[in-house]
Design a protein around this motif. Structure first.
Motif, PDB file in Angstrom:
ATOM      1  N   THR A 134     -26.185 -54.887   6.673  1.00 52.71           N
ATOM      2  CA  THR A 134     -27.404 -54.439   7.344  1.00 52.71           C
ATOM      3  C   THR A 134     -28.562 -55.294   6.825  1.00 52.71           C
ATOM      4  O   THR A 134     -28.367 -56.211   6.017  1.00 52.71           O
ATOM      5  N   SER A 135     -29.765 -54.984   7.267  1.00 55.87           N
ATOM      6  CA  SER A 135     -30.935 -55.741   6.826  1.00 55.87           C
ATOM      7  C   SER A 135     -31.601 -55.141   5.593  1.00 55.87           C
ATOM      8  O   SER A 135     -32.685 -55.574   5.201  1.00 55.87           O
ATOM      9  N   ASP A 136     -30.952 -54.149   4.974  1.00 56.02           N
ATOM     10  CA  ASP A 136     -31.488 -53.552   3.752  1.00 56.02           C
ATOM     11  C   ASP A 136     -31.591 -54.628   2.660  1.00 56.02           C
ATOM     12  O   ASP A 136     -30.617 -55.355   2.411  1.00 56.02           O
ATOM     13  N   PHE A 177     -30.646 -53.989  11.764  1.00 58.75           N
ATOM     14  CA  PHE A 177     -31.223 -52.721  11.329  1.00 58.75           C
ATOM     15  C   PHE A 177     -30.700 -52.390   9.934  1.00 58.75           C
ATOM     16  O   PHE A 177     -29.726 -52.980   9.462  1.00 58.75           O
ATOM     17  N   GLU A 178     -31.380 -51.455   9.250  1.00 57.34           N
ATOM     18  CA  GLU A 178     -31.023 -51.107   7.877  1.00 57.34           C
ATOM     19  C   GLU A 178     -29.930 -50.051   7.796  1.00 57.34           C
ATOM     20  O   GLU A 178     -29.240 -49.945   6.787  1.00 57.34           O
ATOM     21  N   ARG A 203     -27.755 -46.668  17.771  1.00 60.24           N
ATOM     22  CA  ARG A 203     -27.455 -47.650  16.730  1.00 60.24           C
ATOM     23  C   ARG A 203     -25.947 -47.849  16.581  1.00 60.24           C
ATOM     24  O   ARG A 203     -25.464 -48.969  16.387  1.00 60.24           O
TER      25      ARG A 203
END
Length: 260
Positions: free
Chosen positions: A43-45, A75-76, A83
């Motif tokens: 994810t983009s975390d 997305f995180e 999602r």
């Protein structure tokens, strides 16, 4: 000339980067199979991205012949139905690319990393493509493992911020390596059975799900199969026709992405 079979591995990653390298170690050193491509899904975390950096450097350090690919989701977290659908469509394209772009003759999926909802969705998609194996990693002493992982969290974050990640990894190799490549006796890898759908059944199902309505006698499916599709919410039916639901149309898109 002998053609070498190409093995591609897909591995979602979360906040436990060793699950990626443990699986690579298992395949390369345990199964004695050579991995050509490794695609890590993140994810983009920010911390997950740092964990991905660590996995990448560890793999390139010990197994330099493996092409490491990063696939970052936009997305995180998977925090809604939309999602989840977005994730499934994205990964469906990724699965297909293993064959089209990397010329993979075998695909292994490591289901030990990432969120459980994402892993369930990924395992479901594997039924629609001839994936050669889905695996999970079991670590009996997981509490000790988590404590050790927490102790180097700062260094993982520093690696993520480093401009020269290779140099930073090498400077901390004595700290990273024991965690990223534990002795094989400290963990086990289990293979999860998956039953692939026959192409003919998939084709009939896709036609039903992408249309407006289909006469039952032309579906090519048994009555019991139709009843099961109704029960799980992919279609509705009356005495003569079947009709796709919104979820059914989504599945049709996923099937099309994977097999056409």
């Amino acid at each position: 000339m002998v053609l070498r079979l190409k093995l591609s591995v897909i591995a979602p990653i979360g906040t436990s980067p060793p699950v990626v390298t443990e699986f690579v170690q298992y395949v390369e050193d345990g199964l004695r199979e050579r991995i050509s491509d490794l695609t890590v899904i993140s994810t983009s975390d920010p911390y997950v991205l740092s964990c991905t950096d660590l996995a990448e450097q560890a793999v390139r350090d010990r197994y330099p012949h493996i092409y490491f690919h990063r696939h970052q989701l936009g997305f995180e977290d998977i925090d809604s139905q939309d999602r989840l659908y977005e994730f499934m469509l994205d990964v469906a394209k990724l699965l297909r690319n293993q064959v089209e772009q990397f010329n993979a003759s075998k695909i292994y999926v490591n289901s030990a990393g990432g969120r459980k909802d994402a892993l369930i969705a990924l395992s479901t998609l594997c039924q629609f493509l001839p994936v050669s194996g889905i695996f999970h990693i079991v670590m009996p002493d997981v509490k000790t493992f988590n404590v050790q992982l927490e102790r180097i969290k700062h260094e993982i974050e520093e690696l993520g911020r480093a401009v020269d990640k290779r140099a930073y990894y090498l400077s901390k190799r004595d700290l990273f390596d024991p965690l990223m490549y534990p002795h094989p006796s400290t963990y086990s890898v289990v293979r999860i059975p998956v039953v692939p759908f026959p192409p003919g059944v998939l084709g009939n199902l896709a036609k039903i799900l992408k249309g407006g309505k289909t006469e039952i006698v032309t579906t090519g499916l048994e009555q019991r199969h139709i009843e099961m599709l109704v029960d799980i919410g992919l279609i509705t039916a009356d005495k003569r026709y079947v009709y796709p639901t919104d979820e059914g149309r989504l599945l049709s898109t996923l099937i099309k992405t994977l097999v056409e």
